[in-house]
Design a protein around this motif. Structure first.
Motif: not given
Lengths: 91, 207
Positions: A10, A47-48, A51, A55-58, A61, A65, A69, B23, B26, B81, B183-184, B187, B191, B194-195
């Motif tokens: 992190x 950056x995305x 993150x 941070x989103x733990x992908x 996964x 998931x 996503x 899920x 998401x 996370x 948290x998801x 974050x 994002x 950011x854009x």
């Protein structure tokens, strides 16, 4: 307070985001023409990804998931690509 | 009377419940991507039509430290996370107040500056005549996008504040799952920023 400390990934991701932020702000002041916008969006996408992965733990996964996503990105692509095609190619 | 179970009857385990929650979040994020995506589609279309008006606006130097540093710290906010052990969730929510400061203080400064500089479309808008139309569209995008983003932050801060209280009082795996979903969401909102940052604040600085 508790003795909980943020895990190393992190902190590393956060430092990477700050570095990319500094880079994108610096690049914005350099006269690069059309590359300015490309660089800003490429760095934004990087950056995305950071993150989302950290941070989103992908990164921890599985494919299920990822599909959920990725569905958002897939439909975003459909929205932007045919949506912009007309305007960008019209003469 | 039987003791209340940790998960509802449609789930076979707490893990099943948490998995469904993740899920679901998401799926919600995918709908949010499309909400902001449609705004960004509008941005690209009008930036293509009015390239000059979409570049030089908002390029005063003072805005860079103001608007990249506070969000930089919001990345730290709910560092959940890998959810910490039971009873320690609350510590993840503490940074939320700092984001509240960022939101109220900087948004107020920013919007009032634009009001004073006649950059609010519909309220005495004035801009140089050559780029007036494009600039109005840019500022429409700017206000709508940043306000919707601020609304999302408000929701996120509210959720984190409520979860901080709940987990402080009685930590449970259910609250842990809720915090993970929050948290998801949080974050994802980062994002988006950011854009928006790349599209609103960066263009036009090199000229």
């Amino acid at each position: 307070m508790t003795g909980w400390r943020p895990p190393l990934p992190l902190v590393a991701a956060w430092l990477a985001l700050l570095a990319l932020l500094a880079l994108t702000v610096t690049l914005a002041y350099l006269p690069l023409g059309a590359f300015n916008a490309v660089a800003a969006l490429l760095i934004g996408a990087t950056k995305a990804v950071i993150v989302a992965a950290v941070f989103m733990e992908l990164r921890h996964r599985g494919p299920r998931i990822f599909m959920f996503a990725g569905a958002g990105l897939f439909w975003l692509g459909i929205l932007l690509w045919p949506g912009l095609m007309d305007f960008l190619t019209r003469t | 009377m039987p003791e209340a179970k940790a998960f509802a009857s449609q789930f076979v385990s707490t893990h099943h419940r948490d998995d469904a929650a993740e899920l679901g979040m998401w799926v919600f994020i995918a709908t949010e991507v499309l909400l902001f995506g449609s705004l960004i589609l509008g941005y690209f279309v009008y930036r293509h039509v009015y390239p000059a008006a979409f570049a030089p606006t908002l390029s005063s130097a003072r805005q860079i430290p103001q608007f990249c540093l506070p969000p930089a710290f919001s990345w730290l906010a709910p560092s959940t996370p890998s959810p910490p052990r039971r009873g320690r969730y609350a510590s993840c929510c503490y940074p939320a107040p700092s984001c509240w400061d960022w939101l109220s203080l900087f948004k107020a400064i920013e919007y009032s500056d634009e009001y004073r500089e006649h950059l609010v479309p519909g309220i005495d808008f004035s801009f140089d005549a050559a780029h007036g139309n494009g600039a109005q569209l840019f500022f429409m995008f700017y206000f709508v996008a940043t306000a919707i983003h601020a609304l999302h932050m408000l929701v996120g801060i509210g959720l984190l504040a409520v979860l901080a209280v709940l987990t402080y009082r009685a930590p449970s795996t259910r609250h842990g799952a809720a915090l993970h979903s929050t948290a998801l969401y949080w974050h994802f909102v980062d994002v988006v920023w950011i854009f928006l940052f790349a599209l609103i604040y960066l263009p036009g600085r090199s000229s």
